[in-house]
Enzyme design. Structure first.
Site, PDB file in Angstrom:
ATOM      1  N   ILE A 283       0.857  -1.188   0.000  1.00 60.62           N
ATOM      2  CA  ILE A 283       0.000   0.000   0.000  1.00 60.62           C
ATOM      3  C   ILE A 283       0.892   1.237   0.000  1.00 60.62           C
ATOM      4  O   ILE A 283       1.651   1.458   0.939  1.00 60.62           O
ATOM      5  CB  ILE A 283      -0.899   0.045   1.252  1.00 60.62           C
ATOM      6  CG1 ILE A 283      -1.797  -1.194   1.304  1.00 60.62           C
ATOM      7  CG2 ILE A 283      -1.746   1.309   1.257  1.00 60.62           C
ATOM      8  CD1 ILE A 283      -2.785  -1.292   0.171  1.00 60.62           C
ATOM      9  N   GLU A 285       1.692   4.328   1.136  1.00 58.86           N
ATOM     10  CA  GLU A 285       1.192   5.227   2.179  1.00 58.86           C
ATOM     11  C   GLU A 285       1.158   6.685   1.738  1.00 58.86           C
ATOM     12  O   GLU A 285       0.303   7.448   2.173  1.00 58.86           O
ATOM     13  CB  GLU A 285       2.058   5.106   3.448  1.00 58.86           C
ATOM     14  CG  GLU A 285       1.789   3.871   4.269  1.00 58.86           C
ATOM     15  CD  GLU A 285       2.635   2.699   3.807  1.00 58.86           C
ATOM     16  OE1 GLU A 285       2.719   1.714   4.544  1.00 58.86           O
ATOM     17  OE2 GLU A 285       3.200   2.764   2.695  1.00 58.86           O
ATOM     18  N   ASP A 327     -22.863  29.071 -20.832  1.00 59.28           N
ATOM     19  CA  ASP A 327     -23.902  30.081 -20.985  1.00 59.28           C
ATOM     20  C   ASP A 327     -23.454  31.053 -22.075  1.00 59.28           C
ATOM     21  O   ASP A 327     -22.270  31.126 -22.414  1.00 59.28           O
ATOM     22  CB  ASP A 327     -24.097  30.807 -19.652  1.00 59.28           C
ATOM     23  CG  ASP A 327     -25.275  31.769 -19.695  1.00 59.28           C
ATOM     24  OD1 ASP A 327     -26.258  31.449 -20.380  1.00 59.28           O
ATOM     25  OD2 ASP A 327     -25.197  32.823 -19.055  1.00 59.28           O
ATOM     26  N   ASN A 718       9.449   2.563   2.284  1.00 57.00           N
ATOM     27  CA  ASN A 718       8.107   2.941   1.849  1.00 57.00           C
ATOM     28  C   ASN A 718       7.743   4.372   2.235  1.00 57.00           C
ATOM     29  O   ASN A 718       6.943   5.020   1.564  1.00 57.00           O
ATOM     30  CB  ASN A 718       7.093   1.970   2.470  1.00 57.00           C
ATOM     31  CG  ASN A 718       6.025   1.558   1.481  1.00 57.00           C
ATOM     32  OD1 ASN A 718       6.260   1.565   0.285  1.00 57.00           O
ATOM     33  ND2 ASN A 718       4.859   1.209   1.979  1.00 57.00           N
ATOM     34  N   ASP A 722      10.315   6.519  -1.218  1.00 57.38           N
ATOM     35  CA  ASP A 722       9.195   6.540  -2.158  1.00 57.38           C
ATOM     36  C   ASP A 722       8.519   7.896  -2.197  1.00 57.38           C
ATOM     37  O   ASP A 722       8.248   8.448  -3.268  1.00 57.38           O
ATOM     38  CB  ASP A 722       8.140   5.497  -1.758  1.00 57.38           C
ATOM     39  CG  ASP A 722       8.595   4.085  -2.088  1.00 57.38           C
ATOM     40  OD1 ASP A 722       9.746   3.928  -2.514  1.00 57.38           O
ATOM     41  OD2 ASP A 722       7.796   3.154  -1.891  1.00 57.38           O
TER      42      ASP A 722
END
Length: 889
Positions: A283, A285, A327, A718, A722
């Site tokens: 995962i 983080e 518009d 991690n 990363d």
């Protein structure tokens, strides 16, 4: 079947509402009706609480996964990792909260329209009361400049015109009368009704209140705004979908690793710790916080370009927009009436705005001998038969009067006519005011001993007062006027007569006039819109005009800005849409083919947006009026005009253009695409880095060569090596090719099959390189397992840091691309290298991560393992064709 209010006569209205037209309600009756019907104010949606805004920031699957990872880390005793993950969650939530806090009061602007006083008849006396105490049956007394406090039917009208552009989208003031309107007349054509929140531009009136508060047309719009719900944005949906995929991947890998280890009889506690560490490693983080910071950085860039984004995820949503509903009034046009065409018997002259008048002399000089004097006389008569007041060029006083008359004076002054000298030379002696019955206005001026009659009005009425050599000449002028009207112009005819003696009282009708010509008026297109629409076409974005204005006017503007081609004729109206059956393929195709929708109500705008959203489109909506507010909120990205727009539209939108420029929308879309590409890049980066960690541990486990990475080392990688490079990728701002591609398919996930192939490829290359040096060091060089572990940790750290240089787009050179030009990339790498040095040279950190002191030989292996993946990937990339301008192996 009972009649609607706009179908009733003035007498029928007073009878239906039980009110005396000259006395009004009694104070007692007004009080009783107020108690029964409530105050004349809009219901306000309850403000979203601060807690709700904060909770929404953490209510996503990714955040819950991160929270679970933090809990597991604390359970395992890895408090440092647990606190780090919690910090990521808190930073993400606080950033999103602060950026969205200012957008929580979408209904407050509507309340500002309810604060003006109102003049009503009570007990036969003219009384001023707060607008919230106006009730059904009250007799309103209104004058030019008044804001209308409630919906009302007109009992008496004198030269009455109202500005309803904020409600209907029609820029030209609406002339009002007492005669009933047609049964199926849309709001813009209900000429005997007044509407809450609009304004009287000229004339005066007496009207009877037919609706208050939520029962007004403005109240209906307020209800639509409250009922419009925003669905999850494309980015939120895609990140949640990715999180679900990651849950299955991580669970599968962790269980597989655990089972293999148990079958081999390895230490159970160590296996569980490593399996959970692998699950957390899979995962990313930092993904949620990096996405938040990337969006926030995009908001800051857009703010510098006068684009205020109120909702964080709106930045990315812009990048995926493939349909824009725009518009007309104030968005494609200037919302300012200007002279467009001059026509005399001698010739025609089409002009620009008064600031663009430069070809007038050349055109008129080439006309017939009388041409130039005819044009000048046409403008002089237009300036004399005129009650507007133009501000001086040397001060900031406001222009006062009918917008058409203001346009006449502005154009006359721009062509060189001295208005002050003109009015001094021609002293006004009398006036025949314009009325809906006569449809003409005339003034009598005296100059010296002679008199000048100046007349303007509808071509049918003015031409009937003029001398003609033949009826065919008159018919030709009427036909020209009709042709101009078909092109979306509002036309006025002009005539005059010079006399030596004072004319009779009815100086307009008792003298045969000399016909001068026609002037056509239009709300001119904004000059920057045409190139902006071209950029949208090149980017594959469909732009559709949706307005409450007249179909002919709408088509004319659409052609002027090249929204459609010169031969385009399809303009669907609100009546057309009412008869459409969306289960019919023919009607659905007609709606999809149409690019101009006119006379459309606010609820129909909502239906159109919903129709395209059902087709899978990401819909942007631009607007500036009260009538646009529900659609702005319903759309995936609501874009309000800040300069000319109403506060209601701004509050209901996701972003506001401070310069009202359509070009800013194109820039914002480009930035949205850059941000999405950045997010895709850093997800590919994070996933490939995290997967390399998983592969290193699992492959080593399957090969039974020990544990080359410890759980805490995995978690450190991690969080540190990363996240910082991913952050740098997230704030990149270059990719000039993205606006030459069609919008991405909103149905496709953020990480597609080709991206997963890249992720696995990158991870395998890094894994092979790192395990290679680990195996060489421990098996061939006889290094200890602890030193081999240190080599693996630093080699993988270096490989991941350098891996960021593999994420550049297309076939750019390795040393010159958007990655190498991103200064944040270099800062991130420098910071991470310093942190890695700290983990080696600071004993406390070295002890926590179980890092050993190494030899020069081990350092060489680290450098080889870290640099080799970049070399291999770039070598393979040389022989791989570029797909679409995005990064590839």
């Amino acid at each position: 079947m009972p009649k609607h209010f706009h179908e009733l006569t003035a007498e029928e209205l007073t009878q239906k509402l039980d009110t005396h037209p000259h006395e009004g309600l009694s104070a007692r009756e007004a009080s009783a009706r107020t108690k029964l019907s409530g105050l004349n104010q809009l219901e306000h949606q309850e403000q979203e609480s601060i807690l709700s805004i904060l909770l929404r920031q953490v209510n996503s699957l990714i955040v819950w996964i991160l929270a679970a990872a933090a809990i597991i880390s604390f359970v395992l005793g890895d408090a440092l990792e647990g606190y780090a993950i919690l910090a990521v969650i808190v930073i993400n939530a606080v950033t999103g909260f602060l950026l969205e806090y200012s957008a929580r009061q979408s209904m407050q602007a509507l309340k500002k329209l309810d604060t003006t006083p109102a003049r009503v008849l009570r007990d036969g006396q003219l009384t001023e009361v707060p607008s919230e105490y106006v009730t059904t049956g009250d007799i309103l007394v209104l004058e030019a400049g008044d804001l209308i406090p409630a919906d009302a039917g007109i009992l008496e009208a004198n030269q009455l015109e109202t500005d309803e552009s904020a409600l209907t989208g029609e820029s030209i003031p609406s002339a009002k009368t007492t005669s009933p309107s047609e049964r199926d007349a849309p709001l813009g054509d209900q000429h005997n009704r007044l509407f809450k929140g609009t304004a009287i531009t000229s004339g005066n009136a007496k009207a009877i209140v037919t609706g208050i508060g939520q029962d007004t047309e403005l109240g209906k719009i307020a209800t639509l705004v409250q009922q419009s719900k925003r669905s999850a944005t494309p980015l939120e949906t895609k990140l949640d979908a990715l999180a679900k995929v990651l849950i299955w991947v991580t669970t599968g890998l962790a269980v597989l690793f655990l089972m293999v280890g148990l079958l081999r009889g390895e230490n159970t506690k160590q296996l569980i710790e490593t399996a959970i560490a692998l699950a957390i490693a899979a995962i990313p983080e930092g993904m949620s916080v990096v996405a938040t910071i990337a969006l926030a950085y995009g908001m800051l860039r857009l703010a510098k370009k006068k684009v205020v984004v109120k909702r964080l995820s709106a930045v990315e949503t812009l990048g995926g927009t493939n349909v824009i509903f725009t518009d007309k009034t104030g968005t494609l046009t200037q919302n300012k009436i200007s002279v467009h065409t001059l026509h005399t018997a001698a010739c025609d002259l089409t002009v620009g705005t008064e600031t663009e008048i430069k070809d007038n002399e050349a055109v008129t000089d080439d006309a017939k001998p009388a041409g130039k004097s005819d044009f000048e006389m046409l403008l002089r008569i237009g300036a004399l038969a005129n009650n507007a007041q133009l501000n001086s060029e040397n001060n900031d006083s406001k222009e006062i009067g009918d917008p058409v008359e203001i346009a006449l004076l502005s154009y006359a002054r721009a062509t060189g006519i001295d208005l002050n000298a003109l009015h001094t030379e021609y002293e006004r002696k009398a006036e025949k005011a314009f009325s809906s019955d006569t449809r003409i206005m005339g003034t009598l001026q005296k100059s010296g001993s002679s008199y000048l009659i100046a007349v303007k009005g509808a071509i049918e009425e003015v031409s009937a007062l003029c001398q003609w050599t033949s009826e065919a000449d008159r018919d030709r002028e009427v036909e020209i006027s009709e042709r101009m009207a078909a092109d979306g112009l509002r036309t006025l005819a002009f005539a005059f007569r010079q006399a030596e003696t004072a004319p009779a009282d009815d100086f307009v009708r008792e003298n045969k006039l000399t016909y001068l010509g026609l002037i056509g008026f239009q709300d001119p297109a904004r000059s920057e819109v045409t190139p902006a629409l071209k950029a949208c076409r090149e980017a594959g974005i469909k732009v559709i005009m949706v307005t409450g204005d007249h179909p002919a006017t709408s088509l004319s503007i659409a052609r002027q800005v090249n929204l459609v081609g010169p031969d385009y004729r399809l303009a669907l109206t609100g009546k057309d849409l009412e008869s459409f059956d969306l289960s019919s393929d023919t009607d659905r195709k007609k709606m999809l083919d149409c690019q101009v929708f006119a006379r459309v109500s606010p609820s129909q705008k909502l239906d159109l947006i919903g129709f395209y959203q059902d087709q899978g489109a990401i819909v942007g909506m631009t607007g500036d009026g009260v009538n646009d507010a529900p659609a702005l909120k319903k759309s995936d990205i609501g874009i309000a005009m800040g300069l000319r727009g109403t506060a209601v539209a701004a509050e209901a939108s996701d972003m506001v253009l401070k310069d009202d420029s359509f070009t800013s929308i194109v820039y914002a879309i480009g930035q949205g695409r850059v941000i999405f590409e950045n997010i895709r890049k850093f997800i590919v980066f994070l996933m490939s880095c995290n997967m390399s960690e998983i592969f290193v541990v699992t492959f080593a486990g399957f090969l039974d060569v020990g544990a080359p990475l410890l759980p805490l080392q995995i978690l450190f990688l991690n969080i540190i090596t990363d996240v910082f490079p991913a952050l740098a990728l997230g704030v990149g701002k270059e990719n000039d090719k993205l606006m030459t591609f069609p919008p991405r398919d909103p149905k496709k996930p953020i990480v597609q099959i080709r991206d997963w192939k890249k992720i696995v490829f990158y991870a395998l290359v890094m894994t092979a390189s790192v395990l290679g040096v680990y195996g060489y060091g421990t098996q061939r060089l006889g290094l200890s397992h602890e030193e081999g572990n240190t080599i693996t940790f630093y080699a993988l750290s270096l490989a991941q840091l350098l891996h960021v240089f593999n994420l550049y787009s297309g076939k750019h050179r390795f040393f010159n691309n958007e990655i190498t030009r991103n200064r944040y990339i270099w800062l991130a790498i420098l910071l991470c290298i310093l942190i890695l040095f700290a983990t080696y040279y600071i004993p406390f950190l070295r002890q926590i991560l179980a890092v050993e002191l190494i030899s020069i030989q081990s350092l060489e292996l680290i450098l080889a393992g870290g640099i080799m993946p970049v070399f291999i990937i770039q070598l393979i990339r040389l022989f791989t064709p570029s797909e679409d301008g995005t990064a590839h192996p």
